[in-house]
Scaffold this motif. Sequence first.
Motif, PDB file in Angstrom:
ATOM      1  N   ALA A   4     -19.037  -2.939  68.081  1.00 29.05           N
ATOM      2  CA  ALA A   4     -18.919  -4.217  68.954  1.00 29.05           C
ATOM      3  C   ALA A   4     -18.405  -5.427  67.823  1.00 29.05           C
ATOM      4  CB  ALA A   4     -20.121  -4.657  69.721  1.00 29.05           C
ATOM      5  N   GLY A   5     -17.499  -6.059  68.087  1.00 35.57           N
ATOM      6  CA  GLY A   5     -17.171  -7.148  67.241  1.00 35.57           C
ATOM      7  C   GLY A   5     -15.959  -6.681  66.402  1.00 35.57           C
ATOM      8  N   GLY A   6     -15.785  -5.459  66.329  1.00 35.04           N
ATOM      9  CA  GLY A   6     -14.475  -4.917  65.580  1.00 35.04           C
ATOM     10  C   GLY A   6     -13.180  -4.961  66.190  1.00 35.04           C
ATOM     11  N   SER A   7     -12.187  -4.256  65.685  1.00 33.13           N
ATOM     12  CA  SER A   7     -10.888  -4.418  65.820  1.00 33.13           C
ATOM     13  C   SER A   7     -10.259  -3.064  66.076  1.00 33.13           C
ATOM     14  CB  SER A   7     -10.104  -5.609  64.955  1.00 33.13           C
ATOM     15  OG  SER A   7     -10.669  -6.794  64.946  1.00 33.13           O
ATOM     16  N   LEU A   8      -9.273  -2.999  66.615  1.00 35.88           N
ATOM     17  CA  LEU A   8      -8.237  -1.852  66.719  1.00 35.88           C
ATOM     18  C   LEU A   8      -6.882  -2.422  66.874  1.00 35.88           C
ATOM     19  CD1 LEU A   8     -10.178   0.897  68.657  1.00 35.88           C
ATOM     20  CD2 LEU A   8      -9.711   0.977  66.476  1.00 35.88           C
TER      21      LEU A   8
ATOM     22  N   LYS B 230     -15.823  -5.475  72.836  1.00 30.92           N
ATOM     23  CA  LYS B 230     -17.080  -5.391  73.473  1.00 30.92           C
ATOM     24  C   LYS B 230     -17.304  -4.177  73.919  1.00 30.92           C
ATOM     25  CE  LYS B 230     -16.584 -10.268  74.845  1.00 30.92           C
ATOM     26  NZ  LYS B 230     -16.323 -11.219  75.853  1.00 30.92           N
ATOM     27  N   PRO B 231     -18.420  -3.702  74.038  1.00 28.56           N
ATOM     28  CA  PRO B 231     -18.734  -2.555  74.727  1.00 28.56           C
ATOM     29  C   PRO B 231     -18.269  -2.285  76.042  1.00 28.56           C
ATOM     30  CG  PRO B 231     -20.855  -3.311  73.876  1.00 28.56           C
ATOM     31  CD  PRO B 231     -19.666  -4.375  73.726  1.00 28.56           C
ATOM     32  N   GLU B 232     -17.980  -3.360  76.796  1.00 27.52           N
ATOM     33  CA  GLU B 232     -17.252  -3.245  78.208  1.00 27.52           C
ATOM     34  C   GLU B 232     -15.745  -3.009  78.006  1.00 27.52           C
ATOM     35  OE1 GLU B 232     -19.410  -5.698  77.231  1.00 27.52           O
ATOM     36  OE2 GLU B 232     -18.833  -7.726  77.803  1.00 27.52           O
ATOM     37  N   ASP B 233     -15.013  -2.939  76.809  1.00 31.49           N
ATOM     38  CA  ASP B 233     -13.793  -2.919  76.566  1.00 31.49           C
ATOM     39  C   ASP B 233     -13.635  -1.104  76.320  1.00 31.49           C
ATOM     40  OD1 ASP B 233     -13.825  -5.573  74.302  1.00 31.49           O
ATOM     41  OD2 ASP B 233     -12.664  -5.291  76.529  1.00 31.49           O
ATOM     42  N   THR B 234     -14.686  -0.494  76.521  1.00 27.31           N
ATOM     43  CA  THR B 234     -14.541   0.863  76.332  1.00 27.31           C
ATOM     44  C   THR B 234     -14.013   1.203  77.665  1.00 27.31           C
ATOM     45  OG1 THR B 234     -16.643   1.267  75.174  1.00 27.31           O
ATOM     46  CG2 THR B 234     -16.061   3.091  76.373  1.00 27.31           C
ATOM     47  N   ALA B 235     -12.496   2.116  77.207  1.00 24.73           N
ATOM     48  CA  ALA B 235     -11.855   2.678  78.279  1.00 24.73           C
ATOM     49  C   ALA B 235     -10.856   3.616  77.852  1.00 24.73           C
ATOM     50  CB  ALA B 235     -11.365   1.841  79.175  1.00 24.73           C
TER      51      ALA B 235
ATOM     52  N   VAL C 111     -16.199   1.402  72.101  1.00 26.19           N
ATOM     53  CA  VAL C 111     -16.819   0.374  71.543  1.00 26.19           C
ATOM     54  C   VAL C 111     -18.360   0.561  71.674  1.00 26.19           C
ATOM     55  CG1 VAL C 111     -17.007  -2.014  71.096  1.00 26.19           C
ATOM     56  CG2 VAL C 111     -14.890  -1.127  72.121  1.00 26.19           C
ATOM     57  N   SER C 112     -19.097   0.735  70.642  1.00 23.83           N
ATOM     58  CA  SER C 112     -20.635   1.148  70.380  1.00 23.83           C
ATOM     59  C   SER C 112     -21.211  -0.362  70.357  1.00 23.83           C
ATOM     60  CB  SER C 112     -20.896   1.991  69.363  1.00 23.83           C
ATOM     61  OG  SER C 112     -20.599   1.329  68.196  1.00 23.83           O
TER      62      SER C 112
END
Length: 115
Positions: A14-18, A86-91, A113-114
């Motif tokens: 969390a807080g990172g970038s891709l 954010k973790p909720e961006d996990t998909a 996103v962990s």
Amino acid sequence: QVQLVESGGGLVQAGGSLRLSCAASGSMFSINAVGWYRQAPGKQRELVAVITSGGSTNYADSVKGRFTISRDNAKNTVYLQMISLKPEDTAVYYCNAGVCGGYYWGQGTQVTVSS
């Protein structure tokens, strides 16, 4: 026919970038817009961001200010820069190309996103 290949997904804190990439090939002249969608487990696929052939962009409210869609015409590639993840961006993130009379999908790339 248009072929789309996504890449760039992965595991990030969390807080990172891709940065995701969508490389397109085929009948490029027929593409009106390219969008990034995502689908989380148990949820419907949703539009994240879109860029038109004229360069206009639009974003889901949940990602405004954190995600940026852009394109490199010379490389036939559309990017999705994601920051402050954010973790909720996990998909699974999918690239979509809209053409007259239909659309094409890529195979998707997983973003996790962990917390």
